[in-house]
Write an enzyme that holds these catalytic residues in place. Structure first.
Site, PDB file in Angstrom:
ATOM      1  CB  VAL A 177      11.621   1.270   2.298  1.00 41.40           C
ATOM      2  CG1 VAL A 177      10.976   2.669   2.738  1.00 41.40           C
ATOM      3  CG2 VAL A 177      10.551   0.425   1.685  1.00 41.40           C
ATOM      4  CE1 TYR A 215       1.414  -7.656   1.215  1.00 42.68           C
ATOM      5  CE2 TYR A 215      -0.039  -9.260   2.077  1.00 42.68           C
ATOM      6  CZ  TYR A 215       0.566  -8.069   2.307  1.00 42.68           C
ATOM      7  OH  TYR A 215      -0.220  -7.226   2.871  1.00 42.68           O
ATOM      8  CB  SER A 252       7.479 -10.206   2.415  1.00 42.97           C
ATOM      9  OG  SER A 252       6.013  -9.939   2.389  1.00 42.97           O
ATOM     10  CB  ILE A 299      -7.364  -2.375   5.677  1.00 44.51           C
ATOM     11  CG1 ILE A 299      -6.762  -3.248   6.979  1.00 44.51           C
ATOM     12  CG2 ILE A 299      -7.590  -0.900   6.151  1.00 44.51           C
ATOM     13  CD1 ILE A 299      -7.732  -3.283   8.114  1.00 44.51           C
TER      14      ILE A 299
HETATM   15  P1  NAP Z   1      -1.292   1.141  -0.423  1.00 49.31           P
HETATM   16  O1  NAP Z   1      -2.322   1.970  -0.246  1.00 49.31           O
HETATM   17  O2  NAP Z   1      -0.820   0.561  -1.484  1.00 49.31           O
HETATM   18  O3  NAP Z   1      -0.177   2.011   0.199  1.00 49.31           O
HETATM   19  C1  NAP Z   1       1.347   1.839   0.324  1.00 49.31           C
HETATM   20  C2  NAP Z   1       2.044   3.114   0.144  1.00 49.31           C
HETATM   21  O4  NAP Z   1       3.570   2.372   0.283  1.00 49.31           O
HETATM   22  C3  NAP Z   1       2.153   3.781  -1.131  1.00 49.31           C
HETATM   23  O5  NAP Z   1       2.102   5.028  -0.761  1.00 49.31           O
HETATM   24  C4  NAP Z   1       3.327   3.281  -1.607  1.00 49.31           C
HETATM   25  O6  NAP Z   1       3.890   4.096  -2.893  1.00 49.31           O
HETATM   26  C5  NAP Z   1       4.437   3.104  -0.552  1.00 49.31           C
HETATM   27  N1  NAP Z   1       5.448   2.181  -1.309  1.00 49.31           N
HETATM   28  C6  NAP Z   1       5.496   0.974  -2.178  1.00 49.31           C
HETATM   29  N2  NAP Z   1       6.647   0.672  -2.313  1.00 49.31           N
HETATM   30  C7  NAP Z   1       7.583   1.662  -1.552  1.00 49.31           C
HETATM   31  C8  NAP Z   1       9.045   1.733  -1.594  1.00 49.31           C
HETATM   32  N3  NAP Z   1       9.730   0.817  -2.180  1.00 49.31           N
HETATM   33  N4  NAP Z   1       9.514   2.441  -0.935  1.00 49.31           N
HETATM   34  C9  NAP Z   1       8.755   3.652  -0.221  1.00 49.31           C
HETATM   35  N5  NAP Z   1       7.411   3.463  -0.298  1.00 49.31           N
HETATM   36  C10 NAP Z   1       6.789   2.659  -1.078  1.00 49.31           C
HETATM   37  O7  NAP Z   1      -1.393   0.074   0.766  1.00 49.31           O
HETATM   38  P2  NAP Z   1      -1.909  -0.194   2.177  1.00 49.31           P
HETATM   39  O8  NAP Z   1      -3.304  -1.067   1.599  1.00 49.31           O
HETATM   40  O9  NAP Z   1      -2.189   1.177   2.788  1.00 49.31           O
HETATM   41  O10 NAP Z   1      -0.953  -0.988   2.996  1.00 49.31           O
HETATM   42  C11 NAP Z   1      -0.255  -0.566   3.919  1.00 49.31           C
HETATM   43  C12 NAP Z   1       0.697  -1.621   4.653  1.00 49.31           C
HETATM   44  O11 NAP Z   1      -0.452  -2.419   5.170  1.00 49.31           O
HETATM   45  C13 NAP Z   1       1.414  -2.528   3.562  1.00 49.31           C
HETATM   46  O12 NAP Z   1       2.693  -3.017   4.243  1.00 49.31           O
HETATM   47  C14 NAP Z   1       0.421  -3.606   3.310  1.00 49.31           C
HETATM   48  O13 NAP Z   1       1.010  -4.793   3.053  1.00 49.31           O
HETATM   49  C15 NAP Z   1      -0.410  -3.779   4.702  1.00 49.31           C
HETATM   50  N6  NAP Z   1      -1.449  -4.521   4.730  1.00 49.31           N
HETATM   51  C16 NAP Z   1      -2.638  -3.855   4.119  1.00 49.31           C
HETATM   52  C17 NAP Z   1      -3.771  -4.822   4.313  1.00 49.31           C
HETATM   53  C18 NAP Z   1      -4.942  -3.928   3.464  1.00 49.31           C
HETATM   54  O14 NAP Z   1      -6.133  -4.771   3.499  1.00 49.31           O
HETATM   55  N7  NAP Z   1      -5.211  -2.908   2.834  1.00 49.31           N
HETATM   56  C19 NAP Z   1      -3.872  -5.743   4.719  1.00 49.31           C
HETATM   57  C20 NAP Z   1      -3.004  -6.329   5.626  1.00 49.31           C
HETATM   58  C21 NAP Z   1      -1.794  -5.619   5.683  1.00 49.31           C
HETATM   59  P3  NAP Z   1       3.581   4.046  -4.394  1.00 49.31           P
HETATM   60  O15 NAP Z   1       2.311   4.359  -4.854  1.00 49.31           O
HETATM   61  O16 NAP Z   1       4.562   4.634  -4.969  1.00 49.31           O
HETATM   62  O17 NAP Z   1       3.652   2.422  -4.502  1.00 49.31           O
END
Ligand code: NAP
Length: 246
Positions: free
Chosen positions: A63, A154, A157, A187
């Site tokens: 992305v 982070y 962003s 989460i």
């Molecule tokens: P995750 O389990 O690490 O999943 C993130 C997904 O995004 C992975 O499939 C990853 O693929 C993909 N991704 C990373 N870089 C990318 C790129 N350049 N282009 C396309 N896809 C890409 O994270 P998550 O915890 O589900 O988080 C999802 C969103 O919620 C994020 O924006 C995160 O900042 C936000 N968030 C999460 C939490 C939490 O507690 N988990 C809290 C607040 C906000 P790869 O494996 O290839 O990297």
């Protein structure tokens, strides 16, 4: 089947919160388009999504790469003539205290999380404008609001995503397109799995509901923000954090 006949792009939809968003949209009848970098888990997800009787498409897209995003969105428009919903969920962390943070770690996080949101929104919203219909949900974070030690890149962003959300909501409101953000708290996903148990215990004490959130908690809110039930909601940042930040 609230979203029958609609389609949705979910970035970073293979794992974690994105995967749950994709599955929940599929359950409600939407056709699913995933932009992600990993392919592991793709076939399993395809099976689960197709079991709901909807279409599953996967594109290996970084992305943060504008031309890659533009090419795929143009191809999708040629095929389907519309994108109904866009969920900017792909996100990464590269944590370190600022004093030790490498310039590359700053650049990488900003370019995936913030520029990725710009790249996908800019390429999709022009087609939503033509249709006078659409909803965009950007996944920010409570960290973008309260900051966090070791997460200057982070937090910047995710704060940037909030300003972006409000600005775009003002630009496209008259075209019947709504743009909102979700600020998840803590989460249970791969992103938080790496944290030591003591840190998880400490964080949990700060959460009035006393537990980490589930990806489905964020997904449900995301579906609400795309549904007719939130018809008059735009430019908002909705916390999904068990009351962690009030
Ligand atoms: P995750 O389990 O690490 O999943 C993130 C997904 O995004 C992975 O499939 C990853 O693929 C993909 N991704 C990373 N870089 C990318 C790129 N350049 N282009 C396309 N896809 C890409 O994270 P998550 O915890 O589900 O988080 C999802 C969103 O919620 C994020 O924006 C995160 O900042 C936000 N968030 C999460 C939490 C939490 O507690 N988990 C809290 C607040 C906000 P790869 O494996 O290839 O990297």
């Amino acid at each position: 089947m609230e979203f029958k006949g609609k389609n949705v792009i979910v970035t970073g939809g293979i794992r974690g919160i994105g995967r749950s968003i994709a599955l929940n949209f599929a359950k409600e009848g939407a056709d699913i388009i995933i932009f992600d970098m990993i392919e592991e888990g793709k076939d399993e997800l395809k099976g689960l999504i197709e079991d709901y009787g909807v279409r599953f498409e996967y594109f290996k897209v970084d992305v943060s790469n504008y031309s890659e995003v533009e090419k795929v969105v143009d191809l999708l428009i040629e095929k389907y003539q519309k994108i109904d919903f866009l969920i900017n969920n792909a996100g990464i962390t590269k944590d370190n205290l600022l004093i030790s943070m490498q310039e590359t770690d700053w650049d990488k996080v900003i370019s995936v999380n913030l520029k990725g949101t710009f790249n996908c929104s800019k390429n999709v919203v022009k087609y939503m404008i033509k249709k006078r219909y659409g909803a965009i949900v950007n996944i920010s974070s409570v960290i973008g609001i309260m900051g966090n030690k070791g997460q200057a890149n982070y937090a910047a962003s995710k704060a940037g995503i909030i300003g972006f959300t409000k600005s775009l909501a003002k630009e496209v409101g008259l075209r019947n397109i709504r743009v909102n953000a979700i600020a998840p708290g803590f989460i249970e996903t791969d992103m938080t799995k790496v944290l030591p148990q003591e840190v998880i215990n400490e964080y949990s004490k700060l959460i009035p509901m006393g537990r980490m959130g589930k990806p489905d908690d964020v997904a449900n809110l995301c579906l609400f923000l795309c549904s007719e039930r939130s018809n008059y909601v735009t430019g908002q940042v909705i916390h999904c954090d068990g009351g962690m930040l009030m």
